[in-house]
Design an enzyme around this catalytic site. Structure first.
Site, PDB file in Angstrom:
ATOM      1  N   GLY A 178      -2.496   0.331  -0.518  1.00 49.64           N
ATOM      2  CA  GLY A 178      -3.849  -0.220  -0.381  1.00 49.64           C
ATOM      3  C   GLY A 178      -3.848  -1.360   0.616  1.00 49.64           C
ATOM      4  O   GLY A 178      -2.804  -1.975   0.887  1.00 49.64           O
ATOM      5  N   LYS A 185      11.230   5.114   2.151  1.00 46.97           N
ATOM      6  CA  LYS A 185      11.381   3.774   1.547  1.00 46.97           C
ATOM      7  C   LYS A 185      12.763   3.611   0.916  1.00 46.97           C
ATOM      8  O   LYS A 185      13.383   2.554   1.011  1.00 46.97           O
ATOM      9  CB  LYS A 185      10.282   3.555   0.510  1.00 46.97           C
ATOM     10  CG  LYS A 185       8.898   3.470   1.139  1.00 46.97           C
ATOM     11  CD  LYS A 185       7.814   3.627   0.090  1.00 46.97           C
ATOM     12  CE  LYS A 185       6.431   3.449   0.692  1.00 46.97           C
ATOM     13  NZ  LYS A 185       5.365   3.924  -0.198  1.00 46.97           N
ATOM     14  N   GLU A 230      -0.853   8.637   2.795  1.00 48.17           N
ATOM     15  CA  GLU A 230      -0.457   8.684   4.203  1.00 48.17           C
ATOM     16  C   GLU A 230      -1.436   9.571   4.979  1.00 48.17           C
ATOM     17  O   GLU A 230      -2.154  10.380   4.383  1.00 48.17           O
ATOM     18  CB  GLU A 230       0.958   9.265   4.314  1.00 48.17           C
ATOM     19  CG  GLU A 230       2.026   8.376   3.716  1.00 48.17           C
ATOM     20  CD  GLU A 230       2.044   6.992   4.333  1.00 48.17           C
ATOM     21  OE1 GLU A 230       2.286   6.872   5.535  1.00 48.17           O
ATOM     22  OE2 GLU A 230       1.803   6.017   3.605  1.00 48.17           O
ATOM     23  N   LYS A 286       7.141   2.804   7.437  1.00 50.93           N
ATOM     24  CA  LYS A 286       8.458   3.145   6.855  1.00 50.93           C
ATOM     25  C   LYS A 286       9.106   4.326   7.532  1.00 50.93           C
ATOM     26  O   LYS A 286      10.334   4.399   7.635  1.00 50.93           O
ATOM     27  CB  LYS A 286       8.371   3.394   5.345  1.00 50.93           C
ATOM     28  CG  LYS A 286       7.174   4.217   4.877  1.00 50.93           C
ATOM     29  CD  LYS A 286       5.986   3.334   4.661  1.00 50.93           C
ATOM     30  CE  LYS A 286       4.687   4.082   4.689  1.00 50.93           C
ATOM     31  NZ  LYS A 286       3.983   4.058   3.422  1.00 50.93           N
ATOM     32  N   ASP A 298       7.598  10.160   1.853  1.00 53.21           N
ATOM     33  CA  ASP A 298       7.313   8.723   1.966  1.00 53.21           C
ATOM     34  C   ASP A 298       8.279   7.912   1.088  1.00 53.21           C
ATOM     35  O   ASP A 298       8.839   6.908   1.529  1.00 53.21           O
ATOM     36  CB  ASP A 298       5.853   8.471   1.547  1.00 53.21           C
ATOM     37  CG  ASP A 298       5.498   7.006   1.580  1.00 53.21           C
ATOM     38  OD1 ASP A 298       5.302   6.469   2.680  1.00 53.21           O
ATOM     39  OD2 ASP A 298       5.443   6.375   0.498  1.00 53.21           O
ATOM     40  N   THR A 347      -6.830   1.053   7.253  1.00 51.35           N
ATOM     41  CA  THR A 347      -6.745   0.392   5.941  1.00 51.35           C
ATOM     42  C   THR A 347      -5.924  -0.898   6.023  1.00 51.35           C
ATOM     43  O   THR A 347      -6.376  -1.970   5.613  1.00 51.35           O
ATOM     44  CB  THR A 347      -6.075   1.352   4.924  1.00 51.35           C
ATOM     45  OG1 THR A 347      -6.811   2.562   4.899  1.00 51.35           O
ATOM     46  CG2 THR A 347      -6.029   0.746   3.533  1.00 51.35           C
ATOM     47  N   GLU A 384       8.509  -5.898   5.871  1.00 54.28           N
ATOM     48  CA  GLU A 384       8.315  -6.061   4.424  1.00 54.28           C
ATOM     49  C   GLU A 384       7.282  -5.079   3.876  1.00 54.28           C
ATOM     50  O   GLU A 384       7.416  -4.545   2.768  1.00 54.28           O
ATOM     51  CB  GLU A 384       7.860  -7.502   4.134  1.00 54.28           C
ATOM     52  CG  GLU A 384       7.650  -7.842   2.677  1.00 54.28           C
ATOM     53  CD  GLU A 384       8.922  -7.766   1.848  1.00 54.28           C
ATOM     54  OE1 GLU A 384       9.795  -8.620   2.026  1.00 54.28           O
ATOM     55  OE2 GLU A 384       9.031  -6.832   1.025  1.00 54.28           O
ATOM     56  N   ARG A 412      -7.552   3.914  18.207  1.00 53.15           N
ATOM     57  CA  ARG A 412      -7.668   5.206  18.876  1.00 53.15           C
ATOM     58  C   ARG A 412      -9.097   5.404  19.361  1.00 53.15           C
ATOM     59  O   ARG A 412      -9.347   5.795  20.479  1.00 53.15           O
ATOM     60  CB  ARG A 412      -7.281   6.300  17.858  1.00 53.15           C
ATOM     61  CG  ARG A 412      -7.061   7.646  18.419  1.00 53.15           C
ATOM     62  CD  ARG A 412      -6.410   8.547  17.380  1.00 53.15           C
ATOM     63  NE  ARG A 412      -6.741   8.163  16.006  1.00 53.15           N
ATOM     64  CZ  ARG A 412      -6.056   8.529  14.944  1.00 53.15           C
ATOM     65  NH1 ARG A 412      -5.009   9.294  15.072  1.00 53.15           N
ATOM     66  NH2 ARG A 412      -6.419   8.157  13.733  1.00 53.15           N
ATOM     67  N   ILE A 444       4.696  -5.866  -3.036  1.00 55.32           N
ATOM     68  CA  ILE A 444       5.869  -6.476  -3.697  1.00 55.32           C
ATOM     69  C   ILE A 444       6.835  -6.950  -2.608  1.00 55.32           C
ATOM     70  O   ILE A 444       7.228  -6.150  -1.760  1.00 55.32           O
ATOM     71  CB  ILE A 444       6.618  -5.465  -4.595  1.00 55.32           C
ATOM     72  CG1 ILE A 444       5.670  -4.767  -5.557  1.00 55.32           C
ATOM     73  CG2 ILE A 444       7.760  -6.151  -5.333  1.00 55.32           C
ATOM     74  CD1 ILE A 444       6.335  -3.639  -6.361  1.00 55.32           C
TER      75      ILE A 444
HETATM   76  P1  NAP Z   1      -5.056   4.340   8.863  1.00 54.81           P
HETATM   77  O1  NAP Z   1      -6.053   3.802   7.923  1.00 54.81           O
HETATM   78  O2  NAP Z   1      -5.088   5.788   9.174  1.00 54.81           O
HETATM   79  O3  NAP Z   1      -5.155   3.508  10.217  1.00 54.81           O
HETATM   80  C1  NAP Z   1      -4.443   3.848  11.359  1.00 54.81           C
HETATM   81  C2  NAP Z   1      -4.984   3.065  12.520  1.00 54.81           C
HETATM   82  O4  NAP Z   1      -4.192   3.324  13.665  1.00 54.81           O
HETATM   83  C3  NAP Z   1      -6.426   3.428  12.872  1.00 54.81           C
HETATM   84  O5  NAP Z   1      -7.167   2.273  13.139  1.00 54.81           O
HETATM   85  C4  NAP Z   1      -6.266   4.270  14.148  1.00 54.81           C
HETATM   86  O6  NAP Z   1      -7.358   4.134  15.038  1.00 54.81           O
HETATM   87  C5  NAP Z   1      -5.036   3.637  14.760  1.00 54.81           C
HETATM   88  N1  NAP Z   1      -4.343   4.563  15.654  1.00 54.81           N
HETATM   89  C6  NAP Z   1      -3.833   5.773  15.370  1.00 54.81           C
HETATM   90  N2  NAP Z   1      -3.286   6.324  16.461  1.00 54.81           N
HETATM   91  C7  NAP Z   1      -3.465   5.453  17.456  1.00 54.81           C
HETATM   92  C8  NAP Z   1      -3.155   5.437  18.835  1.00 54.81           C
HETATM   93  N3  NAP Z   1      -2.548   6.472  19.404  1.00 54.81           N
HETATM   94  N4  NAP Z   1      -3.490   4.365  19.564  1.00 54.81           N
HETATM   95  C9  NAP Z   1      -4.138   3.321  19.012  1.00 54.81           C
HETATM   96  N5  NAP Z   1      -4.469   3.257  17.705  1.00 54.81           N
HETATM   97  C10 NAP Z   1      -4.136   4.318  16.941  1.00 54.81           C
HETATM   98  O7  NAP Z   1      -3.569   4.044   8.356  1.00 54.81           O
HETATM   99  P2  NAP Z   1      -3.092   2.914   7.338  1.00 54.81           P
HETATM  100  O8  NAP Z   1      -3.239   3.427   5.957  1.00 54.81           O
HETATM  101  O9  NAP Z   1      -3.694   1.616   7.694  1.00 54.81           O
HETATM  102  O10 NAP Z   1      -1.513   2.905   7.637  1.00 54.81           O
HETATM  103  C11 NAP Z   1      -0.988   2.304   8.776  1.00 54.81           C
HETATM  104  C12 NAP Z   1       0.525   2.202   8.650  1.00 54.81           C
HETATM  105  O11 NAP Z   1       0.836   1.433   7.491  1.00 54.81           O
HETATM  106  C13 NAP Z   1       1.243   3.529   8.458  1.00 54.81           C
HETATM  107  O12 NAP Z   1       2.517   3.450   9.071  1.00 54.81           O
HETATM  108  C14 NAP Z   1       1.422   3.634   6.945  1.00 54.81           C
HETATM  109  O13 NAP Z   1       2.516   4.424   6.567  1.00 54.81           O
HETATM  110  C15 NAP Z   1       1.673   2.181   6.631  1.00 54.81           C
HETATM  111  N6  NAP Z   1       1.355   1.785   5.235  1.00 54.81           N
HETATM  112  C16 NAP Z   1       0.154   2.091   4.702  1.00 54.81           C
HETATM  113  C17 NAP Z   1      -0.127   1.666   3.416  1.00 54.81           C
HETATM  114  C18 NAP Z   1      -1.453   1.975   2.744  1.00 54.81           C
HETATM  115  O14 NAP Z   1      -1.583   1.688   1.552  1.00 54.81           O
HETATM  116  N7  NAP Z   1      -2.442   2.526   3.463  1.00 54.81           N
HETATM  117  C19 NAP Z   1       0.812   0.925   2.704  1.00 54.81           C
HETATM  118  C20 NAP Z   1       2.044   0.619   3.297  1.00 54.81           C
HETATM  119  C21 NAP Z   1       2.301   1.053   4.573  1.00 54.81           C
HETATM  120  P3  NAP Z   1      -8.810   4.699  14.646  1.00 54.81           P
HETATM  121  O15 NAP Z   1      -9.258   3.876  13.504  1.00 54.81           O
HETATM  122  O16 NAP Z   1      -9.611   4.468  15.862  1.00 54.81           O
HETATM  123  O17 NAP Z   1      -8.608   6.130  14.290  1.00 54.81           O
HETATM  124  N1  HSE Z   2       1.126   6.228   0.983  1.00 56.29           N
HETATM  125  C1  HSE Z   2       1.912   5.148   0.510  1.00 56.29           C
HETATM  126  C2  HSE Z   2       1.904   5.138  -0.998  1.00 56.29           C
HETATM  127  C3  HSE Z   2       1.371   3.849   1.037  1.00 56.29           C
HETATM  128  O1  HSE Z   2       1.030   5.763  -1.592  1.00 56.29           O
HETATM  129  O2  HSE Z   2       2.774   4.511  -1.597  1.00 56.29           O
HETATM  130  C4  HSE Z   2       2.227   2.648   0.675  1.00 56.29           C
HETATM  131  O3  HSE Z   2       3.452   2.694   1.342  1.00 56.29           O
END
Ligand code: NAP
Ligand code: HSE
Length: 441
Positions: A302, A205, A190, A105, A201, A13, A129, A45, A136
């Site tokens: 998002g 934060k 998450e 985080k 989570d 994402t 950030e 992955r 934000i």
């Molecule tokens: P996600 O959609 O599950 O994406 C995770 C990505 O990491 C996928 O592309 C996955 O590969 C890759 N990955 C996982 N394990 C791996 C490994 N061992 N080696 C190489 N690549 C690997 O997660 P996300 O929602 O983008 O979140 C990513 C980070 O941002 C997390 O720390 C989360 O807490 C943080 N975050 C997310 C949001 C949100 O709104 N989603 C907001 C703020 C912070 P594959 O695609 O091949 O499986």
């Molecule tokens: N899972 C987290 C949330 C992503 O819903 O706030 C943003 O940090």
């Protein structure tokens, strides 16, 4: 000028949104930084998985260790989540002299002390950030914008998934599990959604916010954490009846005896701003000595909002790599020689919706005359109301809301309306904006 090369681990994402933002805004970004910023390498992955972003100019590496040690990469961006491998790769990256940007985080809250020490020893930055409150810029606001203040407390809605669940349960009476599933589909949750619903989570934060607010080391185990999974639809309704709303808050407070850190469902009066933060939106309220109360609001999860924060961190570092130290951020945000001569619009060329109020003789046909004039100028009416004249009054008040139109047309139309025999005095015009529904261009 040589581009700044980015290597991203994780194209889910947030990773894909980051790639897309860097591509969509590449020209402006180059003007802000002074040279192009490109995603040169990435690691995932499962390389066979279809991606929602264009990777035609990105080299996919098989091994994450190759990425963090790659000689062509200036900034490593960790967007895969988890703590063990993420910490290992983060430490490898900074040891290899790479700057690190992360949205993770859990990594910062649980291992930030170690990671920052390693980065400092290697003369590089760790920027995070995106780890708190999605789009934000709350880290920058507290750490830099409020640096002249002594901060008393930070309280907020800092988990988008949890707030989305509570809002949907309240507004639409939906079941907890059903809303959680939607939050997962929308990319808010998450990888392990118990982190969202059990408050872990938010506790990650809050740990980060408390450290930058009060100048204390990161201490995740010190956060009291209670989730929302026990909040029932009945509690939500009862709170509403009492004039309150249940929100899942993270609260960090400095008292005379110390700092308290807690995450739990909380009833707050419906009249408070925090009670009116709905859906995936986050808001953080800071109480500090010089400013008093300030509130920071925006999308908390998002791809787009989080990618925006990741890109901001990348640009901060890229600018530091490019600019002279005294001009780390250019005075106007863009490089001086890249400022553009974009035409500046006069008010007549601005498009807005309008509220109109006028006094009119209470006689047949007035409304038709007024709407006829608006129609001639292509102005469509969203709502119209005519108040009944009070006793002995021969005039009525007409109130209208129009759809959006160029101001020049509205001004011309008002001139003609004011010239009508049946209209008394001037027409009051107030511009109406619906910022949250405006299409982005
Ligand atoms: P996600 O959609 O599950 O994406 C995770 C990505 O990491 C996928 O592309 C996955 O590969 C890759 N990955 C996982 N394990 C791996 C490994 N061992 N080696 C190489 N690549 C690997 O997660 P996300 O929602 O983008 O979140 C990513 C980070 O941002 C997390 O720390 C989360 O807490 C943080 N975050 C997310 C949001 C949100 O709104 N989603 C907001 C703020 C912070 P594959 O695609 O091949 O499986
Ligand atoms: N899972 C987290 C949330 C992503 O819903 O706030 C943003 O940090």
């Amino acid at each position: 000028m040589k581009p700044v090369n980015i290597g991203i681990i994780g194209l889910g994402t947030v990773g894909c949104a980051t790639v897309e933002i860097l591509k969509a805004n590449a020209a402006d970004i180059a003007d802000r930084v002074g040279r192009p910023v490109v995603v040169s390498h990435a690691c995932v992955r499962d390389p066979s998985k279809p991606r929602s972003c264009d990777l035609s100019s990105v080299e996919l590496l098989k091994d994450t260790a190759d990425l963090v040690n790659h000689p062509d990469i200036d900034i490593v961006v960790e967007l895969m989540g988890g703590t063990d491998l993420a910490l290992d790769l983060g430490l490898q990256a900074v040891a290899a002299g790479k700057h690190l940007v992360t949205a993770n985080k859990a990594l910062i809250a649980e291992h930030g002390n170690q990671l920052f020490a390693a980065a400092q020893a290697n003369g590089v930055t760790v920027a995070y950030e995106a780890a708190v409150a999605g789009g934000i810029p709350i880290i920058k606001a507290i750490r830099e914008g409020l640096a002249g203040n002594r901060i008393h407390s930070v309280a907020g809605i800092i988990n988008g998934t949890g707030n989305f669940i509570l809002s949907e349960m309240r507004d639409k009476g939906r079941a907890f599990d059903d809303v959680l599933r939607e939050a997962q589909e929308l990319g808010y949750a998450e990888a392990d959604p118990t982190f969202d619903v059990e408050g872990i989570d938010a506790a990650h934060k809050l740990t980060i916010l408390a450290s930058i607010a009060f100048g204390i080391p990161l201490n995740f185990p010190a956060v009291f954490t209670e989730g929302i999974s026990t909040v029932t639809a009945e509690d939500v309704t009862n709170a509403e009846k009492l004039g309150y709303r249940i929100k899942h808050l993270g609260i960090a407070e400095q008292t005379e005896s110390g700092v308290s850190l807690r995450v739990h469902p909380t009833l707050i009066p419906q009249t408070q701003l925090l009670a009116n933060v709905h859906g995936v939106m986050n808001a953080v309220q800071v109480q500090s000595d010089a400013v008093g109360e300030s509130l920071y609001y925006g999308a908390g999860a998002g791809g787009g909002p989080t990618g925006s924060a990741v890109v901001a961190d990348i640009l901060d570092i890229a600018r530091a790599l490019t600019a002279t130290p005294e001009q780390r951020v250019p005075f106007l945000g863009f490089q001086p020689e890249r400022l553009k001569n974009i035409p500046l619009l006069t008010i007549e060329a601005v498009e807005s919706a309008y509220y109109l109020r006028m006094r009119a003789a209470d006689q047949p046909g007035v409304m038709a005359e007024v709407t006829g004039i608006l129609g001639q100028f292509g102005i469509s009416i969203e709502a119209i109301e005519q108040t009944e004249p009070v006793q002995h009054d021969t005039q009525a008040t007409i109130i209208m809301l129009t759809h959006r139109v160029i101001e020049q047309k509205m001004v011309e139309a008002i001139k003609q309306i004011e010239a009508l025999q049946t209209i008394v005095g001037a027409v009051t015009m107030i511009r109406v904006e619906h910022f949250n529904t405006r299409q982005s261009t």
